[in-house]
Enzyme design. Structure first.
Site, short mmCIF file in Angstrom:
data_model
loop_
_atom_site.label_atom_id
_atom_site.label_comp_id
_atom_site.label_asym_id
_atom_site.label_seq_id
_atom_site.Cartn_x
_atom_site.Cartn_y
_atom_site.Cartn_z
N VAL A 68 0.88 -1.16 0.00
CA VAL A 68 0.00 0.00 0.00
C VAL A 68 0.92 1.21 0.00
CG1 VAL A 68 -1.80 1.26 1.22
CG2 VAL A 68 -1.83 -1.25 1.20
N CYS A 93 4.11 9.75 -4.26
CA CYS A 93 5.24 10.63 -3.96
C CYS A 93 5.84 11.08 -5.29
CB CYS A 93 6.28 9.90 -3.10
SG CYS A 93 7.77 10.88 -2.77
N ARG A 97 2.69 12.71 3.28
CA ARG A 97 1.87 12.15 4.37
C ARG A 97 0.53 12.89 4.49
NH1 ARG A 97 6.79 12.52 6.97
NH2 ARG A 97 5.99 14.08 8.42
N ASP A 103 0.86 13.12 10.40
CA ASP A 103 0.43 12.23 9.33
C ASP A 103 -1.08 12.32 9.22
OD1 ASP A 103 -0.07 10.13 7.55
OD2 ASP A 103 1.51 8.86 8.38
N ARG A 137 -2.85 10.95 6.61
CA ARG A 137 -3.34 9.97 5.64
C ARG A 137 -4.41 9.05 6.25
NH1 ARG A 137 2.25 7.26 4.02
NH2 ARG A 137 2.48 7.55 6.28
#
Length: 274
Positions: free
Chosen positions: A118, A122, A163, A195, A197
């Site tokens: 996963v 980027c 992130r 983070d 995400r």
């Protein structure tokens, strides 16, 4: 749905089973029931996609996933632009849809325990080949390992740049890191979370592709595993995935290690030369 694409094409894709809707648990929804379940993902695929791995093309099956709410907003904008005769501005639709991808090799659904990566998008690492992070080498290594085993999947998460803070903010954090802050301190200096995400959609994607069955997750991040488990995956074996260590990213990786990533000190000692 997809009204900015010819309705006949949409109807054909639905009839062929190549355009479907699923719920957060990866279950197929009928067109009638879809509006009663949230969140809903639209799934397009499979689409054969030859990928160059080690100098040889290997054909993966590509599935594209987009949230129903984002697709509806893109549809609204498409109607607006069409009404104004401004179809040349349709590129604006891309900013309203975060399209995640599943790249699947072999008989992924029936494999007893396949490899899964996963991977958060980027641009600097995956596309530009930047050595400030290890993202590009991690993605390459994941494809190589899956190709070697003959089955597996890469889940590529769009909208996860930096992130989750986005490419512009990521560029600012790079400048702060060059002034001495580590990757997490730089986020906090901008008033942003460490983070942001969310891997819930990744869990739904995997549940759709193979159900709640064992997978070997190539990841050093315990939070990623926790998100997938919260999304309904209960048979995850996490495998260490350290690669691409070099002098330019050693400090960055050391910060990740301090934040709980499964990176041992000896992993950072054998840094490649740039």
């Amino acid at each position: 749905m997809f009204s900015y694409i010819d309705p006949n094409v949409r109807a054909r894709l639905i009839e062929e089973g190549k355009l479907v809707r699923i719920d957060a648990r990866g279950q197929l929804l009928s067109p009638e029931a879809a509006s009663e379940h949230k969140p809903i993902l639209n799934v397009l695929g499979p689409i054969p996609l030859p990928i160059n791995i080690g100098g040889q093309p290997t054909t993966f099956q590509w599935y594209a996933f987009v949230r129903q709410t984002e697709l509806q907003e893109a549809n609204r904008l498409a109607d607006l632009l069409r009404g104004r005769g401004e179809q040349h501005l349709f590129s604006a639709l891309s900013s309203h849809m975060s399209v995640n991808s599943a790249l699947v090799l072999g008989d992924f659904g029936s494999h007893p325990n396949p490899l899964v990566r996963v991977h958060s998008c980027c641009l600097t690492g995956d596309v530009f080949g930047s050595k400030r992070c290890e993202c590009g080498p991690q993605l390459d290594r994941a494809f190589q390992r899956i190709e070697q085993e003959g089955s597996g999947a890469v889940i590529y998460m769009s909208g996860h740049e930096g992130r989750g803070i986005g490419l512009w903010a990521k560029a600012v954090t790079y400048m702060l890191q060059d002034s001495g802050e580590d990757t997490y301190q730089a986020n906090r200096s901008l008033g942003l979370p460490d983070d942001s995400r969310d891997f819930g959609d990744a869990a739904a994607m995997l549940l759709y592709l193979r159900g709640d069955r064992p997978i070997r997750l190539m990841s050093n991040n315990p939070i990623k595993q926790a998100h997938l488990e919260a999304g309904g995956l209960h048979h995850i074996q996490r495998e260490k995935h350290v690669t691409g260590v070099n002098p330019a990213n050693r400090r960055y990786l050391d910060a990740k290690r301090g934040w709980g990533h499964r990176i041992d000190p000896e992993d950072l000692k054998n840094a490649e030369e740039i």
